[in-house]
Design a protein around this motif. Sequence first.
Motif, mmCIF file in Angstrom:
data_model
loop_
_atom_site.group_PDB
_atom_site.id
_atom_site.type_symbol
_atom_site.label_atom_id
_atom_site.label_comp_id
_atom_site.label_asym_id
_atom_site.label_seq_id
_atom_site.Cartn_x
_atom_site.Cartn_y
_atom_site.Cartn_z
ATOM 1 N N GLN A 95 0.922 -1.148 0.003
ATOM 2 C CA GLN A 95 -0.001 -0.013 0.099
ATOM 3 C C GLN A 95 0.917 1.160 0.034
ATOM 4 O O GLN A 95 2.074 1.160 0.070
ATOM 5 C CB GLN A 95 -0.768 0.042 1.186
ATOM 6 C CG GLN A 95 -0.282 0.047 2.594
ATOM 7 C CD GLN A 95 -1.272 -0.542 3.749
ATOM 8 O OE1 GLN A 95 -2.065 -1.398 3.710
ATOM 9 N NE2 GLN A 95 -1.394 0.718 4.559
ATOM 10 N N LEU A 96 0.485 2.341 -0.239
ATOM 11 C CA LEU A 96 1.255 3.734 -0.275
ATOM 12 C C LEU A 96 1.748 4.020 0.970
ATOM 13 O O LEU A 96 2.887 4.555 0.930
ATOM 14 C CB LEU A 96 0.305 4.756 -1.056
ATOM 15 C CG LEU A 96 1.284 5.990 -1.460
ATOM 16 C CD1 LEU A 96 2.574 5.821 -2.441
ATOM 17 C CD2 LEU A 96 0.184 7.146 -1.907
ATOM 18 N N ILE A 97 1.069 4.172 1.951
ATOM 19 C CA ILE A 97 1.329 4.514 3.540
ATOM 20 C C ILE A 97 0.926 3.517 4.338
ATOM 21 O O ILE A 97 -0.291 3.120 4.446
ATOM 22 C CB ILE A 97 1.003 5.868 3.709
ATOM 23 C CG1 ILE A 97 1.033 6.849 2.645
ATOM 24 C CG2 ILE A 97 1.385 6.382 5.114
ATOM 25 C CD1 ILE A 97 0.405 8.295 3.007
ATOM 26 N N HIS A 212 -4.675 9.310 -10.093
ATOM 27 C CA HIS A 212 -5.069 8.822 -8.954
ATOM 28 C C HIS A 212 -6.126 7.800 -9.137
ATOM 29 O O HIS A 212 -6.995 8.004 -10.065
ATOM 30 C CB HIS A 212 -5.523 9.788 -8.207
ATOM 31 C CG HIS A 212 -5.956 9.630 -6.683
ATOM 32 N ND1 HIS A 212 -7.137 9.229 -6.349
ATOM 33 C CD2 HIS A 212 -5.054 9.676 -5.659
ATOM 34 C CE1 HIS A 212 -6.788 8.934 -4.771
ATOM 35 N NE2 HIS A 212 -5.497 9.334 -4.615
ATOM 36 N N ASN A 214 -8.926 7.498 -8.039
ATOM 37 C CA ASN A 214 -10.352 8.038 -7.835
ATOM 38 C C ASN A 214 -10.487 9.207 -8.936
ATOM 39 O O ASN A 214 -11.584 9.485 -8.894
ATOM 40 C CB ASN A 214 -10.349 8.732 -6.422
ATOM 41 C CG ASN A 214 -10.236 7.734 -5.063
ATOM 42 O OD1 ASN A 214 -10.244 6.522 -5.246
ATOM 43 N ND2 ASN A 214 -10.436 8.202 -3.971
ATOM 44 N N CYS B 155 -4.433 13.383 -2.279
ATOM 45 C CA CYS B 155 -5.011 12.333 -1.377
ATOM 46 C C CYS B 155 -5.834 12.607 0.045
ATOM 47 O O CYS B 155 -5.827 11.908 0.758
ATOM 48 C CB CYS B 155 -3.548 11.516 -1.080
ATOM 49 S SG CYS B 155 -2.937 10.862 -2.356
ATOM 50 N N LEU B 204 -2.356 5.070 3.971
ATOM 51 C CA LEU B 204 -3.005 5.153 2.507
ATOM 52 C C LEU B 204 -3.151 3.651 2.194
ATOM 53 O O LEU B 204 -2.058 3.276 1.538
ATOM 54 C CB LEU B 204 -2.438 6.117 1.653
ATOM 55 C CG LEU B 204 -3.175 6.659 0.209
ATOM 56 C CD1 LEU B 204 -3.103 7.894 -0.060
ATOM 57 C CD2 LEU B 204 -3.150 5.244 -0.532
ATOM 58 N N GLN B 221 -12.143 5.113 -0.474
ATOM 59 C CA GLN B 221 -11.535 5.742 0.619
ATOM 60 C C GLN B 221 -10.195 4.950 0.695
ATOM 61 O O GLN B 221 -9.181 5.720 1.512
ATOM 62 C CB GLN B 221 -12.455 5.232 2.161
ATOM 63 C CG GLN B 221 -13.655 6.278 2.437
ATOM 64 C CD GLN B 221 -14.613 6.265 1.318
ATOM 65 O OE1 GLN B 221 -14.844 5.113 0.562
ATOM 66 N NE2 GLN B 221 -15.402 7.262 1.182
ATOM 67 N N ASN B 223 -7.972 4.817 -1.417
ATOM 68 C CA ASN B 223 -6.966 5.604 -1.981
ATOM 69 C C ASN B 223 -6.656 6.901 -1.432
ATOM 70 O O ASN B 223 -6.041 7.807 -2.077
ATOM 71 C CB ASN B 223 -7.512 5.800 -3.400
ATOM 72 C CG ASN B 223 -7.638 4.308 -4.093
ATOM 73 O OD1 ASN B 223 -6.871 3.449 -3.926
ATOM 74 N ND2 ASN B 223 -8.976 4.197 -4.628
ATOM 75 N N LEU B 224 -7.220 7.269 -0.140
ATOM 76 C CA LEU B 224 -6.908 8.366 0.398
ATOM 77 C C LEU B 224 -6.318 8.407 1.869
ATOM 78 O O LEU B 224 -6.421 7.168 2.254
ATOM 79 C CB LEU B 224 -8.390 9.289 0.621
ATOM 80 C CG LEU B 224 -9.213 9.505 -0.707
ATOM 81 C CD1 LEU B 224 -10.833 9.929 -0.387
ATOM 82 C CD2 LEU B 224 -8.393 10.413 -1.550
ATOM 83 N N PHE B 225 -5.794 9.345 2.300
ATOM 84 C CA PHE B 225 -5.103 9.402 3.579
ATOM 85 C C PHE B 225 -6.107 9.483 4.824
ATOM 86 O O PHE B 225 -6.732 10.160 4.954
ATOM 87 C CB PHE B 225 -4.053 10.380 3.692
ATOM 88 C CG PHE B 225 -3.197 10.372 4.901
ATOM 89 C CD1 PHE B 225 -2.278 9.465 5.286
ATOM 90 C CD2 PHE B 225 -3.336 11.586 6.047
ATOM 91 C CE1 PHE B 225 -1.391 9.388 6.376
ATOM 92 C CE2 PHE B 225 -2.599 11.245 6.927
ATOM 93 C CZ PHE B 225 -1.545 10.405 7.349
#
Lengths: 336, 336
Positions: A95-97, A212, A214, B155, B204, B221, B223-225
Motif C-alpha cells: 500500500q502507499l502508506i 489517481h 479515484n 490524497c 493510505l 476511501q 486511496n485517500l489518507f
Amino acid sequence: MAVPGFCKVRDGDEGGHIRFRITRTAMHAPEQVQTAAELADRLGRSAQWIVERTGVAERRVSERSMAEMGAIVGREVLGDERPDLIVNASLTPIQLIPDSSIFVQHELGMQGVPSFSVHATCLSFLVGLHTVGALVASGAYRKVLLVSAEQGSVCRDFDEPESAALIGDGAAAALIEPCADGEDTGFLGYAMRTWPEGSDLAELRGCGTAHHPNDPATVPQDNLFRMRGPRLWRLALKHVDEMLDECFGQAGMARDDVDVVIPHQASGPMVEMFQKYGFSDHKVVKIVGSYGNCIAASLPMTLAHAQATGRIQRGQTALLFGTGAGLSIGAAVLKF
Amino acid sequence: MAVPGFCKVRDGDEGGHIRFRITRTAMHAPEQVQTAAELADRLGRSAQWIVERTGVAERRVSERSMAEMGAIVGREVLGDERPDLIVNASLTPIQLIPDSSIFVQHELGMQGVPSFSVHATCLSFLVGLHTVGALVASGAYRKVLLVSAEQGSVCRDFDEPESAALIGDGAAAALIEPCADGEDTGFLGYAMRTWPEGSDLAELRGCGTAHHPNDPATVPQDNLFRMRGPRLWRLALKHVDEMLDECFGQAGMARDDVDVVIPHQASGPMVEMFQKYGFSDHKVVKIVGSYGNCIAASLPMTLAHAQATGRIQRGQTALLFGTGAGLSIGAAVLKF
C-alpha cells in the motif's frame, strides 16, 4: 558506541570503493509455478512464442504479500540475530502508506528497529547495497537486513503479452556487516546512471497523483505495467559499454577478470548479452528461465542462487549488473 | 577519482557522527492559498475548529506535480552546477513506475546523472540526509541534490476533517557536499527507529497489491489518507524521550545546548511539545500555521525557512526531529 573492526575508506580510494561484507544471502521462490503453456491462452500467444520471445519457461506466482515473502528470507539470513537496520529495496508496495519496509518489519515481529526503503525500480537492491555499504562503512550501522520482495504478478497487463510473460514473483535478502579485520570485501567499483529520456518506456502510470485511482479519467490499464521493450533495449545498449568502463576502471580490473556475472534477470536476451561485452558465457548466472523477471528481487535471488550452488565463493569477484525503468543502468564489481 | 578534502569518519567516532555540509537550501510554497474558512464547508467544520484542532490557518495547494516543484527548488540550490547524484526523499509519487526521482531529474533536463529515492514517509528527508551524508562521507559522491516535494492535497479525505485540514503542498531541496577542510559539520548525533505496532494508525491503504485500483473490492476511501491522530500521538509520545537521549548522547550535548529546533511540521500541537522536553520555546521554528503538514517536504521547508530568515547560522547546531507513518521517529543533532 565506538566501532571496532570498522573498515575505513582509505585516502586515495576511488569513489566506487565501499567496504562491507555480505554475511549471508537467501532467496524465496513461491510454491505456485505458472508455465508458459498455462499462460498461453490468457496472453493469446503460444507457449513457444512466450519462451522464444522472453526466455521465461516458467515463473512463480505468490499468494503471499511482499512483506510475508520478505520476512521468510529475512528470518533465513538473520537466524536469531536482531538487525540494527532494515532496508527494503523493492518496487511493488503493499500500500502507499506506510512505507513497505514497515510491513516487512511487522512480519518479522520487531519493534524499535529503524527501517526505510531505497527505491530505484529493478535496481533497488544494487542501489540499496551501495547505500547500506556506505552506512556500514561510515560506522552508522553494524548489522543491516537488506530485503527485496516482489509480488509484481498483480500488476501484469495480459493485453501486453511480452511484459506480462516476463514478470514473476519472488524474494531475496542479504545480511550486510562491516568487513572483517584484514579483509577487503565490498564494492571495488560502482557506477549507476539514469537517463529520464527513457521514462515512458517502462511504466505503471497509475497509483500516484497523475492518474489517481479515484480520478474518473484513470483507466484500468493505467494501473498495470507496460513496457516498450525494443526501444528500452536500444537505449540501454547505447550505454552498457560506458557503464562497464566506469565500473571496471574504478576496480582496476579487466572485464573478464571477474569470476562470475550476476545480472538482473530482465529477460532471456538480456542475460545472453554479456558475451558480446567481453565476458565468458559460462560465468553468467541465469535463472530467468525458471523464475522470470522478479523486478528488484531478481538480482539478489541470482546472488543467493549463485552462493547456494557454489558458483560464487568467498574472496571471488562478481559483476553485478542491471537495468531499471527510468532508464537507469547499474554496474558494480563486488568482492565477495 | 581520488577525493581531496574528504572528511573521513574518525576512529572512535560514535555511530551517529556523519560528516557532510549542507551547502544551500531552498523551499517552494505553491501560489494558491487555501484558508481554514475556504475549507470549512467541505470539511463540515468551522474555521475556528480547524485552526484550534490542527494549528493550520492556511495551506498551499499545488497545480504543479511533485516533479515540477522539485525542479524549482533543485534549480535554486544547484544554480549552474550539475550534481553527481539526485536523491528524491518524498512520499507521494506521480506514478508507481518509474521512481519519482526520475521525474524530478526529467524536469531538471539532466541525462546521465544517477537518481533514486529514499522513502520513510514523513521522515524521508531526515533519513535521506543521513543516507546521503554517509555516501558523501565515504567518498562515493561529492555534490548531491536532495529533494522533497509533495502534492499530498490530491490524497486528502474530506470525510476525515482533521487529517484533511493538516495536509498542504510544498517542496524543499538541499545541496549536500563533503565538509570543508578543518570544518566538522554534519550529524553529531542521529537516531531513527520504527514501531510497526503503529502501522495502521496513519495509512493510505490503496495504490499497492493489497487494495489494487483494479480490484473491485477496493473502495475510494482506500486511496485517500486516513489517520488515527490521538492513538498515533500517544504512541509517539511514549518514545520521544528515548530518541532524544540516544541522539544527544551521541552528540555529547545537553538538549537545550542546540541553537535551534527544526521539527517536521506534523501539526500545531506537535510543534508546541518541545518545551515539555527541555527546549526553549523561542528556539522552535514553526511554519505549520501557514503551510500545514507538507509530509516529507515539511522538515526541509522548515530548515530552508530557518536559514532564509537567519534563525540558523553557519556553525550553529540544530535538532532535526520528526515522526512518520509506521510509526517511525527520527532525531538528529546537525552542525550546520
